[in-house]
Design a protein around this motif. Sequence first.
Motif, short mmCIF file in Angstrom:
data_model
loop_
_atom_site.label_atom_id
_atom_site.label_comp_id
_atom_site.label_asym_id
_atom_site.label_seq_id
_atom_site.Cartn_x
_atom_site.Cartn_y
_atom_site.Cartn_z
N TRP A 189 0.84 -1.19 0.00
CA TRP A 189 0.00 0.00 0.00
C TRP A 189 0.88 1.25 0.00
CZ3 TRP A 189 -0.74 -3.76 3.92
CH2 TRP A 189 -1.85 -4.60 3.74
N GLY A 190 0.48 2.24 -0.79
CA GLY A 190 1.12 3.53 -0.73
C GLY A 190 2.23 3.72 -1.74
N ARG A 191 2.95 4.83 -1.62
CA ARG A 191 2.90 5.78 -0.52
C ARG A 191 1.61 6.61 -0.59
NH1 ARG A 191 4.55 11.08 1.23
NH2 ARG A 191 5.50 10.94 3.33
N GLY A 192 0.87 6.63 0.53
CA GLY A 192 -0.34 7.40 0.52
C GLY A 192 -0.95 7.52 1.90
N GLY A 245 -1.40 1.53 -4.50
CA GLY A 245 -0.64 0.35 -4.12
C GLY A 245 -0.78 -0.75 -5.15
N SER A 246 -0.30 -1.92 -4.78
CA SER A 246 -0.29 -3.06 -5.70
C SER A 246 -0.61 -4.35 -4.97
CB SER A 246 1.09 -3.20 -6.37
OG SER A 246 1.42 -2.05 -7.12
N VAL A 247 -1.37 -5.21 -5.66
CA VAL A 247 -1.56 -6.60 -5.24
C VAL A 247 -0.79 -7.46 -6.23
CG1 VAL A 247 -3.20 -8.49 -5.02
CG2 VAL A 247 -3.78 -6.23 -4.16
N ILE A 248 0.10 -8.28 -5.74
CA ILE A 248 0.96 -9.09 -6.61
C ILE A 248 0.86 -10.55 -6.18
CG2 ILE A 248 3.32 -9.46 -7.44
CD1 ILE A 248 3.92 -6.54 -6.58
N ARG A 249 0.71 -11.44 -7.16
CA ARG A 249 0.84 -12.86 -6.91
C ARG A 249 1.85 -13.43 -7.88
NH1 ARG A 249 -1.22 -16.97 -4.01
NH2 ARG A 249 -1.27 -19.06 -4.90
N THR A 250 2.79 -14.17 -7.34
CA THR A 250 3.78 -14.86 -8.17
C THR A 250 3.53 -16.35 -8.09
OG1 THR A 250 5.36 -14.98 -6.32
CG2 THR A 250 5.50 -13.05 -7.75
N GLY A 293 3.87 -25.47 -15.41
CA GLY A 293 4.75 -26.43 -16.07
C GLY A 293 4.97 -27.65 -15.20
N GLN A 294 5.45 -28.73 -15.80
CA GLN A 294 5.63 -29.98 -15.06
C GLN A 294 6.60 -29.83 -13.91
OE1 GLN A 294 6.68 -32.76 -18.25
NE2 GLN A 294 4.69 -33.75 -17.98
N ASN A 295 7.61 -28.99 -14.10
CA ASN A 295 8.62 -28.82 -13.06
C ASN A 295 8.67 -27.37 -12.56
OD1 ASN A 295 9.68 -31.57 -13.23
ND2 ASN A 295 10.36 -30.93 -15.28
N GLY A 296 7.59 -26.64 -12.80
CA GLY A 296 7.56 -25.25 -12.36
C GLY A 296 8.55 -24.37 -13.07
N GLU A 297 8.80 -24.69 -14.34
CA GLU A 297 9.85 -23.98 -15.06
C GLU A 297 9.43 -22.59 -15.56
OE1 GLU A 297 8.00 -26.92 -18.08
OE2 GLU A 297 8.47 -26.83 -15.95
N ASN A 298 8.13 -22.32 -15.58
CA ASN A 298 7.65 -21.03 -16.08
C ASN A 298 7.09 -20.19 -14.93
OD1 ASN A 298 8.13 -21.56 -18.90
ND2 ASN A 298 6.40 -22.98 -18.81
N THR A 299 7.66 -19.00 -14.78
CA THR A 299 7.28 -18.10 -13.69
C THR A 299 6.32 -17.03 -14.19
OG1 THR A 299 9.41 -18.43 -12.58
CG2 THR A 299 8.16 -16.46 -11.99
N HIS A 300 5.32 -16.71 -13.37
CA HIS A 300 4.34 -15.70 -13.74
C HIS A 300 4.17 -14.72 -12.59
CE1 HIS A 300 3.20 -18.51 -16.95
NE2 HIS A 300 3.20 -19.44 -16.01
N VAL A 301 3.94 -13.48 -12.94
CA VAL A 301 3.67 -12.43 -11.96
C VAL A 301 2.38 -11.73 -12.37
CG1 VAL A 301 4.46 -10.30 -10.86
CG2 VAL A 301 6.12 -12.08 -11.48
N ILE A 302 1.38 -11.76 -11.50
CA ILE A 302 0.13 -11.04 -11.71
C ILE A 302 0.15 -9.82 -10.80
CG2 ILE A 302 -2.38 -11.11 -11.54
CD1 ILE A 302 -2.23 -14.14 -11.82
N GLU A 303 -0.07 -8.64 -11.38
CA GLU A 303 -0.06 -7.42 -10.56
C GLU A 303 -1.24 -6.53 -10.94
OE1 GLU A 303 2.74 -3.55 -9.35
OE2 GLU A 303 3.62 -5.27 -10.41
N TYR A 304 -1.95 -6.10 -9.92
CA TYR A 304 -3.03 -5.13 -10.07
C TYR A 304 -2.66 -3.93 -9.23
CZ TYR A 304 -7.71 -3.04 -9.51
OH TYR A 304 -8.79 -2.18 -9.50
N SER A 305 -2.63 -2.74 -9.84
CA SER A 305 -2.18 -1.57 -9.09
C SER A 305 -3.14 -0.41 -9.26
CB SER A 305 -0.77 -1.15 -9.54
OG SER A 305 -0.78 -0.72 -10.90
N LEU A 306 -3.12 0.48 -8.28
CA LEU A 306 -3.93 1.70 -8.29
C LEU A 306 -3.05 2.88 -7.92
CD1 LEU A 306 -7.07 0.45 -6.31
CD2 LEU A 306 -6.96 0.91 -8.77
N LYS A 307 -3.27 3.99 -8.60
CA LYS A 307 -2.60 5.25 -8.27
C LYS A 307 -3.70 6.30 -8.15
CE LYS A 307 1.58 3.91 -10.77
NZ LYS A 307 1.06 2.58 -11.11
N LEU A 308 -3.98 6.72 -6.92
CA LEU A 308 -5.16 7.52 -6.64
C LEU A 308 -4.79 8.92 -6.16
CD1 LEU A 308 -7.02 4.79 -4.53
CD2 LEU A 308 -7.03 5.08 -7.03
#
Length: 329
Positions: free
Chosen positions: A149-152, A252-257, A261-276
């Motif tokens: 959260w923030g800076r805010g 702020g931002s909500v992030i999930r990483t 893949g079969q061995n977890g070889e592919n990494t993903h980052v989901i981010e939702y952010s707000l600037k108010l």
Amino acid sequence: MEPIRIGILGYGNLGRGVELACAANEDMQLMAVFTRRNPESLTLLTPGAAVVAAAELEQWTDKVDVLVLAGGSATDLPQQTPEAVRLFNVVDSFDTHANIPQHFAAVDAAAKETGHIGVISVGWDPGMFSVARLYANAILSGGADYTFWGRGVSQGHSDAIRRIPGVADARQYTVPVPAALEAVRAGKNPQLTTREKHTRECYVVAEEDADTDAIREAIVTMPNYFADYDTTVTFISQEELNRDHAGIPHGGSVIRTGTTGQNGENTHVIEYSLKLDSNPEFTGSVLVAVARAAKRLADAGETGCRTIFDIAPALLAPQTPDYLRAHML
């Protein structure tokens, strides 16, 4: 179609934000603002809307479709929302995360007794950030969640400080720790404590002859608000607060990483952010959208308490389902 008749309980920063959001939505009509202050002391932005003493709420049950509660989470909403939902369909922005289950239970029981809908914890966090967390968890079942959260300015935390004896006014800033945010965005999945993710900066105007040491101690030890953070408290004059801290920005931002893949070889980052630019005006806009959904749920005969998780997205929108499918899907 008749407009949705809105009432607002409380007319601070958030109440004014709700009023502005009502004016921006053609299907909304602000009927009244209910206040604990002298009604004659308030001047609204909305022509024709009444200013009414909060003690007269019960006289307006047939004139308001949804009552939006614009009080603080520290002391107002835990009492106000269960009481108000006995009279109206209501929406609130209760944001003390640890106490949401308890608040939900109280509002749910009261709403079911009188056949109303109460939607709680609406805003951007809890609220829009909550939805982002849920969607990201459903998509990446194996991963890690982070919220920054923030800076805010936090309205709820600022309000909590102002409730401390001896405090005349206050602003509280939530500030992400840059190194922690950088590590998360890089997909490093760090294990972070609450203290390692954010700091809190408090700017406080003390009343004349107030015990500033006692105020500082009350702030830094306050559970659910400051006790788990590195918190700095700076005492300033009202003039300095008005000059340097008049705005109410946030974000702020909500992030999930996670991996696939079969061995977890592919990494993903989901981010939702707000600037108010204006925390209360944005929160007010969310409250009004959810008020629309509350009215629709009530019209369908539903009762009890809901959160943003229980609201279908289409219920928030003023457009028809046909329009949404054609233009937003």
